[in-house]
Design a protein around this motif. Structure first.
Motif, PDB file in Angstrom:
ATOM      1  N   LYS A  55     -19.542  36.294  10.286  1.00 31.67           N
ATOM      2  CA  LYS A  55     -21.378  36.137  10.205  1.00 31.67           C
ATOM      3  C   LYS A  55     -21.643  36.376  11.297  1.00 31.67           C
ATOM      4  CE  LYS A  55     -21.167  33.840   5.747  1.00 31.67           C
ATOM      5  NZ  LYS A  55     -22.010  32.807   4.999  1.00 31.67           N
ATOM      6  N   VAL A  56     -21.317  35.646  12.518  1.00 30.53           N
ATOM      7  CA  VAL A  56     -21.953  36.302  13.749  1.00 30.53           C
ATOM      8  C   VAL A  56     -21.883  37.927  14.378  1.00 30.53           C
ATOM      9  CG1 VAL A  56     -21.207  35.560  16.152  1.00 30.53           C
ATOM     10  CG2 VAL A  56     -21.370  34.262  14.738  1.00 30.53           C
ATOM     11  N   LEU A  57     -20.591  38.334  14.348  1.00 29.28           N
ATOM     12  CA  LEU A  57     -20.360  39.983  14.695  1.00 29.28           C
ATOM     13  C   LEU A  57     -21.220  40.567  13.528  1.00 29.28           C
ATOM     14  CD1 LEU A  57     -18.393  41.710  15.806  1.00 29.28           C
ATOM     15  CD2 LEU A  57     -16.833  41.675  13.197  1.00 29.28           C
ATOM     16  N   ALA A  58     -22.082  40.102  12.233  1.00 30.33           N
ATOM     17  CA  ALA A  58     -22.726  40.690  11.513  1.00 30.33           C
ATOM     18  C   ALA A  58     -23.704  40.773  12.747  1.00 30.33           C
ATOM     19  CB  ALA A  58     -21.982  40.688   9.793  1.00 30.33           C
ATOM     20  N   GLY A  59     -24.308  39.524  12.645  1.00 30.60           N
ATOM     21  CA  GLY A  59     -25.096  39.164  13.365  1.00 30.60           C
ATOM     22  C   GLY A  59     -25.924  40.150  14.460  1.00 30.60           C
ATOM     23  N   MET A  60     -24.845  40.574  15.179  1.00 28.44           N
ATOM     24  CA  MET A  60     -24.361  40.988  16.361  1.00 28.44           C
ATOM     25  C   MET A  60     -25.032  42.659  16.366  1.00 28.44           C
ATOM     26  SD  MET A  60     -22.193  39.056  18.088  1.00 28.44           S
ATOM     27  CE  MET A  60     -22.973  39.688  20.903  1.00 28.44           C
ATOM     28  N   PHE A  61     -24.853  43.079  15.736  1.00 27.08           N
ATOM     29  CA  PHE A  61     -25.046  44.800  15.000  1.00 27.08           C
ATOM     30  C   PHE A  61     -26.357  45.041  14.128  1.00 27.08           C
ATOM     31  CE2 PHE A  61     -20.748  45.261  15.017  1.00 27.08           C
ATOM     32  CZ  PHE A  61     -20.508  46.025  15.269  1.00 27.08           C
ATOM     33  N   VAL A  62     -27.721  43.758  14.461  1.00 28.14           N
ATOM     34  CA  VAL A  62     -28.884  43.711  14.624  1.00 28.14           C
ATOM     35  C   VAL A  62     -29.409  44.405  15.761  1.00 28.14           C
ATOM     36  CG1 VAL A  62     -29.204  42.000  12.885  1.00 28.14           C
ATOM     37  CG2 VAL A  62     -29.207  41.428  14.953  1.00 28.14           C
ATOM     38  N   GLY A  63     -28.859  44.451  17.070  1.00 24.48           N
ATOM     39  CA  GLY A  63     -29.222  45.016  18.119  1.00 24.48           C
ATOM     40  C   GLY A  63     -29.592  46.006  17.789  1.00 24.48           C
ATOM     41  N   PRO A  64     -31.131  46.851  18.231  1.00 26.58           N
ATOM     42  CA  PRO A  64     -31.136  48.258  18.166  1.00 26.58           C
ATOM     43  C   PRO A  64     -30.089  49.582  19.313  1.00 26.58           C
ATOM     44  CG  PRO A  64     -32.640  47.260  19.757  1.00 26.58           C
ATOM     45  CD  PRO A  64     -31.937  46.104  19.340  1.00 26.58           C
ATOM     46  N   GLY A  65     -29.414  49.985  18.456  1.00 24.59           N
ATOM     47  CA  GLY A  65     -28.616  50.754  19.101  1.00 24.59           C
ATOM     48  C   GLY A  65     -27.120  50.415  19.744  1.00 24.59           C
ATOM     49  N   VAL A  66     -26.652  49.193  18.905  1.00 24.01           N
ATOM     50  CA  VAL A  66     -25.148  49.033  19.041  1.00 24.01           C
ATOM     51  C   VAL A  66     -24.840  48.909  18.079  1.00 24.01           C
ATOM     52  CG1 VAL A  66     -23.581  46.806  17.914  1.00 24.01           C
ATOM     53  CG2 VAL A  66     -26.217  46.169  19.528  1.00 24.01           C
ATOM     54  N   LYS A  67     -23.775  50.171  18.295  1.00 25.99           N
ATOM     55  CA  LYS A  67     -22.678  50.702  17.627  1.00 25.99           C
ATOM     56  C   LYS A  67     -20.966  50.071  17.920  1.00 25.99           C
ATOM     57  CE  LYS A  67     -19.929  55.328  18.802  1.00 25.99           C
ATOM     58  NZ  LYS A  67     -19.998  56.525  19.986  1.00 25.99           N
ATOM     59  N   ALA A  68     -20.881  49.271  18.645  1.00 26.70           N
ATOM     60  CA  ALA A  68     -19.597  48.454  17.889  1.00 26.70           C
ATOM     61  C   ALA A  68     -19.473  47.021  18.775  1.00 26.70           C
ATOM     62  CB  ALA A  68     -18.238  49.437  18.345  1.00 26.70           C
ATOM     63  N   VAL A  69     -18.954  45.809  18.706  1.00 30.49           N
ATOM     64  CA  VAL A  69     -18.873  44.864  19.137  1.00 30.49           C
ATOM     65  C   VAL A  69     -17.260  45.027  19.567  1.00 30.49           C
ATOM     66  CG1 VAL A  69     -19.412  42.411  19.207  1.00 30.49           C
ATOM     67  CG2 VAL A  69     -21.196  43.547  18.718  1.00 30.49           C
ATOM     68  N   ASN A  70     -16.699  44.735  20.842  1.00 32.80           N
ATOM     69  CA  ASN A  70     -15.017  44.186  20.989  1.00 32.80           C
ATOM     70  C   ASN A  70     -15.182  43.094  21.612  1.00 32.80           C
ATOM     71  OD1 ASN A  70     -16.303  47.401  21.144  1.00 32.80           O
ATOM     72  ND2 ASN A  70     -13.704  46.721  20.250  1.00 32.80           N
ATOM     73  N   ASP A  71     -14.108  42.448  21.910  1.00 33.52           N
ATOM     74  CA  ASP A  71     -13.739  41.165  22.799  1.00 33.52           C
ATOM     75  C   ASP A  71     -14.916  40.091  22.249  1.00 33.52           C
ATOM     76  OD1 ASP A  71     -11.706  42.978  23.882  1.00 33.52           O
ATOM     77  OD2 ASP A  71     -13.318  43.262  24.820  1.00 33.52           O
ATOM     78  N   LEU A  72     -15.170  40.049  20.606  1.00 30.65           N
ATOM     79  CA  LEU A  72     -15.840  38.756  21.114  1.00 30.65           C
ATOM     80  C   LEU A  72     -14.773  37.103  20.781  1.00 30.65           C
ATOM     81  CD1 LEU A  72     -18.567  37.571  19.495  1.00 30.65           C
ATOM     82  CD2 LEU A  72     -17.831  37.658  17.315  1.00 30.65           C
ATOM     83  N   ARG A  73     -15.474  36.215  21.762  1.00 27.14           N
ATOM     84  CA  ARG A  73     -14.818  35.167  21.781  1.00 27.14           C
ATOM     85  C   ARG A  73     -16.438  34.387  21.439  1.00 27.14           C
ATOM     86  NH1 ARG A  73     -12.182  38.568  24.769  1.00 27.14           N
ATOM     87  NH2 ARG A  73      -9.995  38.042  24.879  1.00 27.14           N
ATOM     88  N   LEU A  74     -15.947  32.731  20.479  1.00 29.84           N
ATOM     89  CA  LEU A  74     -16.713  31.609  20.731  1.00 29.84           C
ATOM     90  C   LEU A  74     -16.177  30.729  21.292  1.00 29.84           C
ATOM     91  CD1 LEU A  74     -19.241  30.820  19.318  1.00 29.84           C
ATOM     92  CD2 LEU A  74     -17.518  30.177  17.328  1.00 29.84           C
TER      93      LEU A  74
END
Length: 92
Positions: free
Chosen positions: A8-27
């Protein structure tokens, strides 16, 4: 500290304008029960406003998940695609 669904955090990060990919996600747990998130963001094109992307993602993460510390690295998307040089191809 409550469980946070990274999908859900990953999906939420795609609301940023122009975000194409999110990698190396660490909590990462921090002192006092707070959380920090780190990620590498690839934007769709070089003209994307990285400050705006950072601000939008940070707002979503704090509002929806209570994550107050956000560390984002941005990956260069490469050069913008050149405009087409000829007419569109026709189906055969």
């Amino acid at each position: 500290m409550s469980q946070i669904d990274l999908e859900k955090v990953l999906a939420g990060m795609f609301v940023g304008p122009g975000v194409k990919a999110v990698n190396d996600l660490r909590l990462i747990p921090c002192g006092g029960g707070k959380l920090q998130i780190t990620a590498t963001i690839t934007v769709a094109e070089p003209s994307v406003d990285l400050d705006l992307v950072r601000a939008v993602i940070a707002k979503v993460l704090v509002d929806q998940f209570g994550i107050e510390q956000v560390v984002l690295c941005f990956k260069d998307p490469g050069p913008a695609a050149p405009p087409p040089t000829g007419p569109p191809l026709k189906k055969m």
